[in-house]
Design an enzyme around this catalytic site. Sequence first.
Site, PDB file in Angstrom:
ATOM      1  N   LYS A  13      17.412   4.657  -0.918  1.00 25.23           N
ATOM      2  CA  LYS A  13      17.107   3.829   0.174  1.00 25.23           C
ATOM      3  C   LYS A  13      15.812   3.216  -0.017  1.00 25.23           C
ATOM      4  O   LYS A  13      15.801   1.792   0.158  1.00 25.23           O
ATOM      5  CB  LYS A  13      17.504   4.121   1.646  1.00 25.23           C
ATOM      6  CG  LYS A  13      18.808   4.747   1.787  1.00 25.23           C
ATOM      7  CD  LYS A  13      18.899   5.360   3.046  1.00 25.23           C
ATOM      8  CE  LYS A  13      18.274   6.266   3.663  1.00 25.23           C
ATOM      9  NZ  LYS A  13      18.168   7.740   2.974  1.00 25.23           N
ATOM     10  N   ARG A 127      10.575  14.392  -6.000  1.00 27.07           N
ATOM     11  CA  ARG A 127      10.015  13.457  -5.274  1.00 27.07           C
ATOM     12  C   ARG A 127       8.376  13.714  -5.222  1.00 27.07           C
ATOM     13  O   ARG A 127       8.056  14.654  -4.506  1.00 27.07           O
ATOM     14  CB  ARG A 127      10.537  12.943  -3.940  1.00 27.07           C
ATOM     15  CG  ARG A 127       9.592  11.967  -3.153  1.00 27.07           C
ATOM     16  CD  ARG A 127      10.707  11.078  -2.322  1.00 27.07           C
ATOM     17  NE  ARG A 127      11.105  12.067  -1.366  1.00 27.07           N
ATOM     18  CZ  ARG A 127      11.708  11.521  -0.184  1.00 27.07           C
ATOM     19  NH1 ARG A 127      12.125  10.208  -0.155  1.00 27.07           N
ATOM     20  NH2 ARG A 127      12.146  12.396   0.781  1.00 27.07           N
ATOM     21  N   ARG A 171      18.743  18.308   6.204  1.00 27.29           N
ATOM     22  CA  ARG A 171      18.838  17.051   6.428  1.00 27.29           C
ATOM     23  C   ARG A 171      20.181  16.632   5.787  1.00 27.29           C
ATOM     24  O   ARG A 171      20.699  15.534   6.722  1.00 27.29           O
ATOM     25  CB  ARG A 171      17.588  16.485   5.648  1.00 27.29           C
ATOM     26  CG  ARG A 171      16.348  16.626   6.331  1.00 27.29           C
ATOM     27  CD  ARG A 171      15.250  16.280   5.402  1.00 27.29           C
ATOM     28  NE  ARG A 171      14.897  14.961   4.915  1.00 27.29           N
ATOM     29  CZ  ARG A 171      14.563  14.322   4.063  1.00 27.29           C
ATOM     30  NH1 ARG A 171      13.652  15.257   2.984  1.00 27.29           N
ATOM     31  NH2 ARG A 171      14.373  13.321   3.647  1.00 27.29           N
TER      32      ARG A 171
END
Length: 214
Positions: A13, A127, A171
Site C-alpha cells: 500500500k 523490508r 498483524r
Amino acid sequence: MKIIMLGAPGAGKGTQAKMIAAKYEIPHISTGDIFRANIKNGTELGKKAKEYMDRGALVPDELVVDLIMDRFAQDDCKNGYVLDGFPRTIPQAEALDAALAKNNETVDYAINVDVPDENIVNRMGGRRACVGCGATYHIKYNPPKVEGICDTCGAELILRDDDKPETVLNRLSVYHEQTQPLIDYYEKAGIVRNVDGTQDMKDVFDAIVAILEG
Ligand code: AP5
C-alpha cells in the site's frame, strides 16, 4: 481525487501510495508514518501508539480519527489525497464518510492491493525502513544503492520493530478480523477496485493508473 489504499500489512500500500501521490500531486497520508514520527519525537501520542504498534494491535479509533481530521484540515488536502492505513476499522470508515458528507464529498476509489498471507511474512522480513525520512526498501525487490543506507537522505535503514515474524502474524490476524470487512463496506458504495499485488511493483502501479484513468 480521494483514494483509499486497502490491503494486508505488507501488501504494498505504502509503495503504491507514494507513486500515486507523486504522479497526481496529492499528499500521501499514512497513519503508520504519522505514528512512527510521533514515536521518534517522543510525543504523548507516540508513547500511547507504541504500546499497540509493538504488539501488532490497532491504535484505538479515537486517537486515530482526531489525528486524521486535523491532517485533512491542512491546505494541501484541498485537491484530494491518497490514504494509506486509514481507515482500518468500520468506525474509522464511518467517521471518514461523516466528515466528507459535511462538504458533500465522497471517496472516489478504494484500491484493494491483494496479496496472499503466505507472501506477506517473506516480504516483511526483507523490508527496510529509513530512520530519517521513512522511505521503504526491500533487500531483494527494491534494494537501496548502498546496503543499509537510504538513497534519498543517507540515513540508516532498519527492520521495523513490528516486522518481526511473530508480530507480522498478529498483524495479519488483526487485519483479517478488523480491516478486511472494509472491502465489503466499500463494495456497497461501488468504489472497490482490486489489483493483483503479487506482480512486480511497476506492473501493480500500471494497473492502478489504468483504474484511475479508465
Ligand atoms: P502501517 O504503517 O499502516 O502498516 P501496515 O498497514 O501494516 O502496512 P505496512 O506499512 O506494513 O505495509 P504496506 O502495505 O504499506 O507495504 P509496503 O509498501 O511497505 O501501520 C503500522 C501500525 O500502526 C499498525 O499495526 C497499527 O498498530 C498502527 N496504525 C496505523 N494506522 C492505524 C489506524 N488507522 N488505526 C489503528 N491503528 C493504526 O511494502 C512492504 C514490503 O514489500 C516493502 O519492503 C516493499 O519494498 C515490498 N514490496 C512492495 N510492493 C512489492 C511488490 N509488488 N513486489 C515485491 N515487493 C514489494
